[in-house]
Design a protein around this motif. Structure first.
Motif, PDB file in Angstrom:
ATOM      1  N   LEU A 160       0.833  -1.205   0.000  1.00 42.39           N
ATOM      2  CA  LEU A 160       0.000   0.000   0.000  1.00 42.39           C
ATOM      3  C   LEU A 160       0.866   1.253   0.000  1.00 42.39           C
ATOM      4  O   LEU A 160       0.614   2.215  -0.737  1.00 42.39           O
ATOM      5  CB  LEU A 160      -0.943  -0.007   1.195  1.00 42.39           C
ATOM      6  CG  LEU A 160      -2.088  -1.023   1.146  1.00 42.39           C
ATOM      7  CD1 LEU A 160      -2.794  -1.078   2.504  1.00 42.39           C
ATOM      8  CD2 LEU A 160      -3.090  -0.674   0.054  1.00 42.39           C
ATOM      9  N   MET A 165      -0.519   4.607  -1.360  1.00 42.48           N
ATOM     10  CA  MET A 165      -1.819   4.435  -0.716  1.00 42.48           C
ATOM     11  C   MET A 165      -1.633   4.404   0.797  1.00 42.48           C
ATOM     12  O   MET A 165      -2.205   3.598   1.521  1.00 42.48           O
ATOM     13  CB  MET A 165      -2.492   3.149  -1.220  1.00 42.48           C
ATOM     14  CG  MET A 165      -2.682   3.115  -2.730  1.00 42.48           C
ATOM     15  SD  MET A 165      -3.288   1.524  -3.363  1.00 42.48           S
ATOM     16  CE  MET A 165      -4.952   1.518  -2.711  1.00 42.48           C
ATOM     17  N   THR A 168      -4.544   4.346   3.214  1.00 45.40           N
ATOM     18  CA  THR A 168      -5.476   3.215   3.131  1.00 45.40           C
ATOM     19  C   THR A 168      -5.185   2.214   4.235  1.00 45.40           C
ATOM     20  O   THR A 168      -4.057   1.711   4.341  1.00 45.40           O
ATOM     21  CB  THR A 168      -5.356   2.514   1.764  1.00 45.40           C
ATOM     22  OG1 THR A 168      -5.620   3.451   0.726  1.00 45.40           O
ATOM     23  CG2 THR A 168      -6.331   1.351   1.664  1.00 45.40           C
ATOM     24  N   PRO A 190      -5.895  -4.212  -4.128  1.00 46.35           N
ATOM     25  CA  PRO A 190      -6.472  -3.000  -4.722  1.00 46.35           C
ATOM     26  C   PRO A 190      -6.106  -2.909  -6.201  1.00 46.35           C
ATOM     27  O   PRO A 190      -5.025  -3.339  -6.622  1.00 46.35           O
ATOM     28  CB  PRO A 190      -5.821  -1.874  -3.911  1.00 46.35           C
ATOM     29  CG  PRO A 190      -5.505  -2.494  -2.590  1.00 46.35           C
ATOM     30  CD  PRO A 190      -5.115  -3.917  -2.910  1.00 46.35           C
ATOM     31  N   GLU A 191      -6.999  -2.370  -6.984  1.00 44.74           N
ATOM     32  CA  GLU A 191      -6.846  -2.367  -8.443  1.00 44.74           C
ATOM     33  C   GLU A 191      -5.505  -1.783  -8.888  1.00 44.74           C
ATOM     34  O   GLU A 191      -4.857  -2.301  -9.799  1.00 44.74           O
ATOM     35  CB  GLU A 191      -7.998  -1.576  -9.071  1.00 44.74           C
ATOM     36  CG  GLU A 191      -8.014  -1.611 -10.593  1.00 44.74           C
ATOM     37  CD  GLU A 191      -9.238  -0.926 -11.165  1.00 44.74           C
ATOM     38  OE1 GLU A 191      -9.176  -0.517 -12.346  1.00 44.74           O
ATOM     39  OE2 GLU A 191     -10.242  -0.781 -10.444  1.00 44.74           O
ATOM     40  N   LYS A 192      -5.083  -0.709  -8.242  1.00 46.21           N
ATOM     41  CA  LYS A 192      -3.826  -0.057  -8.620  1.00 46.21           C
ATOM     42  C   LYS A 192      -2.640  -0.999  -8.432  1.00 46.21           C
ATOM     43  O   LYS A 192      -1.735  -1.075  -9.287  1.00 46.21           O
ATOM     44  CB  LYS A 192      -3.636   1.211  -7.794  1.00 46.21           C
ATOM     45  CG  LYS A 192      -2.372   1.996  -8.124  1.00 46.21           C
ATOM     46  CD  LYS A 192      -2.294   3.264  -7.275  1.00 46.21           C
ATOM     47  CE  LYS A 192      -1.051   4.073  -7.609  1.00 46.21           C
ATOM     48  NZ  LYS A 192      -0.964   5.313  -6.793  1.00 46.21           N
TER      49      LYS A 192
END
Length: 350
Positions: A160, A165, A168, A190-192
């Protein structure tokens, strides 16, 4: 028979660790290793202080505690004086020291050692059997749940943050999903992150495992290794390789003898030990020895008796031929003694 059953989702029941490696040849002539990454952009787990005060967070905290001090499991799952953190530096966070975040993202995966696809939980069970000279905890045991949760927390937090991110929170996934590992179909990133790190790349994170060390110019020498050991290693691991204790607590681990890893552990292989030693020893310094010195001292360390290979069924020569076709001294004569003939007990308990 090869068992190559694919793990399709979290709904599948995880099997307990079985002695599936019985009667298998030793095709794992060298444990997985890789060239050291040129980049130093390794995954950095989040600070331990950020572990949440929740049911999930409590599992992570217990996993951390058991990882750095595995002795509370002595007599039940652990049969020696080793802690998980002895082979995985900095509480399993250090790159190039088989970090937990790298291992977690590499499973499920096929392993030659037991000729099957292993979940991450099963991989940890193998550590208990060999490196800890003990007994594998059941998949649903609090201890194994905690160790897998801690590994997941290190990996996910690092990912992350790497992909910007930072705000998050780490998702609190189910025990079943976490125990499969980061390559399972049911493990959703997560998509990223998923776009940048497809499944086939997750076992290739920079810093995973122990970096492969170039072969030494001369054949590893037990005699030269003893000199290196006395000069560099004995101050922490003792003149007789039994580590150091303070107030009855093992502060530095034994490297051979009854309280060390057994003859089935990966670290008894000269090449694996050389990789680890060169990159991580002396503690807190690392990369202080020459290539040749690392190979030599690895040979010296592994030329001593230790607990028996758990796969041993009474025939030393047969066991050596079946499982030990690699750089090691099991079943070979050293200083007039055949190593393995007087091995210490497996699954030793207090």
């Amino acid at each position: 028979m090869k068992t190559l059953s694919l793990i399709l989702g979290a709904g599948l029941l995880l099997s307990t660790f079985a002695n599936a490696e019985a009667n298998l040849p030793d095709r794992q002539t060298e444990l997985p290793a890789h060239a050291k990454a040129a980049s130093s952009e390794y995954l950095v787990p989040r600070d331990l202080a950020t572990i949440p005060d929740s049911e999930f967070g409590n599992k992570v905290k217990l996993g951390y505690s058991l990882f750095v001090n595995s002795q509370p499991m002595r007599g039940q799952y652990v049969g020696n004086e080793q802690n998980c953190a002895n082979c995985h530096m900095q509480a399993g966070m250090k790159a190039n020291s088989a970090p937990l975040w790298g291992a977690f993202m590499a499973y499920p995966a096929y392993r030659k050692k037991n000729d099957k696809v292993n979940t991450y939980a099963e991989r940890i069970q193998g550590c208990f059997k060999y490196s800890m000279n003990g007994v594998a905890p059941a998949v649903d045991s609090p201890e194994l749940v905690a160790l897998t949760a801690y590994s997941y927390w290190l990996a996910m937090g690092g990912l992350l943050d790497k992909y910007d991110m930072q705000s998050t929170p780490i998702p609190e996934m189910s025990d079943t999903v976490v125990q499969l590992g980061g390559k399972a179909d049911s493990f959703v990133l997560p998509e990223k992150i998923a776009a940048a790190l497809p499944v086939e790349q997750r076992n290739k994170l920079a810093g995973r495992g122990y970096p492969k060390l170039a072969k030494s110019a001369e054949t590893p020498s037990i005699e030269r290794g003893e000199i290196v050991y006395k000069q560099t290693c004995a101050s922490c691991h003792g003149a007789e390789g039994q580590g150091l204790k303070q107030d009855g607590v093992q502060s530095f681990p034994p490297l051979w003898g009854k309280d060390s890893f057994n003859w089935g552990a990966g670290m008894h292989r000269v090449n694996t030990a050389a990789y680890f030693i060169y990159e991580n020893m002396p503690l807190g310094k690392s990369i202080q020895l020459s290539n040749q010195e690392a190979w030599d001292v690895a040979a010296f360390m592994n030329s001593h008796e230790r607990p028996q290979d758990p796969r041993f069924t009474g025939d030393l020569k047969a066991n050596q031929e079946q499982y030990h076709n690699h750089q090691g001294y099991y079943g070979k004569s050293v200083n007039g003694k055949v190593l393995g003939e007087h091995a210490f007990p497996v699954k030793a308990v207090d």
